[in-house]
Design an enzyme around this catalytic site. Sequence first.
Site, PDB file in Angstrom:
ATOM      1  N   HIS A 145      11.636  -5.391   2.648  1.00 20.31           N
ATOM      2  CA  HIS A 145      10.187  -5.607   2.589  1.00 20.31           C
ATOM      3  C   HIS A 145       9.739  -6.185   1.246  1.00 20.31           C
ATOM      4  O   HIS A 145       8.630  -6.685   1.145  1.00 20.31           O
ATOM      5  CB  HIS A 145       9.491  -4.266   2.841  1.00 20.31           C
ATOM      6  N   TRP A 146      10.595  -6.085   0.231  1.00 21.03           N
ATOM      7  CA  TRP A 146      10.224  -6.537  -1.105  1.00 21.03           C
ATOM      8  C   TRP A 146      10.954  -7.827  -1.466  1.00 21.03           C
ATOM      9  O   TRP A 146      11.819  -7.851  -2.348  1.00 21.03           O
ATOM     10  CB  TRP A 146      10.566  -5.463  -2.138  1.00 21.03           C
ATOM     11  N   ASN A 181       1.240  -9.014  -0.167  1.00 21.08           N
ATOM     12  CA  ASN A 181       2.407  -8.286   0.331  1.00 21.08           C
ATOM     13  C   ASN A 181       1.944  -7.093   1.161  1.00 21.08           C
ATOM     14  O   ASN A 181       1.193  -6.254   0.678  1.00 21.08           O
ATOM     15  CB  ASN A 181       3.257  -7.826  -0.861  1.00 21.08           C
ATOM     16  N   ARG A 196       6.849   5.533  -9.858  1.00 22.14           N
ATOM     17  CA  ARG A 196       5.995   5.504  -8.681  1.00 22.14           C
ATOM     18  C   ARG A 196       5.424   6.893  -8.372  1.00 22.14           C
ATOM     19  O   ARG A 196       4.273   7.014  -7.922  1.00 22.14           O
ATOM     20  CB  ARG A 196       6.789   4.983  -7.482  1.00 22.14           C
ATOM     21  N   ASN A 220       4.565  -4.102  -7.898  1.00 17.32           N
ATOM     22  CA  ASN A 220       4.981  -5.094  -6.907  1.00 17.32           C
ATOM     23  C   ASN A 220       5.353  -6.429  -7.527  1.00 17.32           C
ATOM     24  O   ASN A 220       6.331  -7.054  -7.119  1.00 17.32           O
ATOM     25  CB  ASN A 220       3.869  -5.320  -5.889  1.00 17.32           C
ATOM     26  N   GLY A 280       0.767  -1.233   0.000  1.00 17.29           N
ATOM     27  CA  GLY A 280       0.000   0.000   0.000  1.00 17.29           C
ATOM     28  C   GLY A 280       0.800   1.287   0.000  1.00 17.29           C
ATOM     29  O   GLY A 280       0.264   2.339   0.348  1.00 17.29           O
ATOM     30  N   GLY A 281       2.068   1.253  -0.382  1.00 18.57           N
ATOM     31  CA  GLY A 281       2.858   2.476  -0.399  1.00 18.57           C
ATOM     32  C   GLY A 281       2.486   3.391  -1.550  1.00 18.57           C
ATOM     33  O   GLY A 281       1.727   3.017  -2.451  1.00 18.57           O
TER      34      GLY A 281
END
Length: 300
Positions: free
Chosen positions: A273-274, A116, A195, A57, A48-49
């Site tokens: 995180h990825w 994720n 992004r 993603n 959700g960034g």
Amino acid sequence: MVPSGDKAVDRESTRRSAKAGDLTLNYYEAGEPTAVGGGLPLVMLHGGGPGASAWSNFGSALPGFAEDFRTLLVDQPGFGQSDKPPVVGNYFRHSATIIKDFLDELGIERIHLLGNSLGGGTAARFALMYPERVGRLVLMGPGGLNLSLFHADPTEGVKRLMDFGAAPTRESLRAFISTMVVDQSLVTDELVEERFADATAPGAQEAMQSMGMSFWNPDSFEDGLIWRDAHQLKRPTLLTWGREDRVNPLDGAFVALKMIPKATLHVFPNCGHWAQIEAADEFRQVCTAYLSNHVERSRS
């Protein structure tokens, strides 16, 4: 463009849309069912960034997973090219309900579900609401299930996300993305520009604010605390975590690991995180092996 089997997998050739009740969701689809995972489709839900979407993603992971699964990457409501309605109640339940309507529209009864971060929270809530529709779960540093025992809250990654919300600049976005990975060479100018364009597209900031505020709504606040319901998650669940995750740190995995009856934990070293990007090959291998252990049985 990346080959998968005899077909090339790229963004435009795999892009689709479908109704979900009154809404329209954007998604990407590749691959055909195989014996792996009992032939169930694999649905992936992104984080959700700022500027997050199904393709940002999981686009790079799609060709590999499509070799074994009918794979669908879905822009959750409020993100990417999907509709962006105001969030009703808590976002996890809001999105899970819409994903159910989306699957109904496509005639898909049962799936493996991979999520994720924010998508992990949606996936967990979906499995709690509709357990009969889920084969196995893969949750990547999932929101709502992570309960940090030692780290400060908000975490570094969440602080950087809040900074972007307060001042949506390329610099604040780069600072946020930098918390996603250990390998800073992955934080390219191209990625920041892509992004940033998505994060500042019409409706995107309003949707992000609505999503964020849904976790502070006093009428639905507790709905976001999925860790309290973790004991009710009956589906086999693979928890995956980057050891160096600065958004949802590794200590946040332990309550979920303890409480989910059929939970397994895999930790990726030198990874943030990825994991699907920073540990791409190992991530695919671990997930595919876990899903391969599923045997689909008649439920009649």
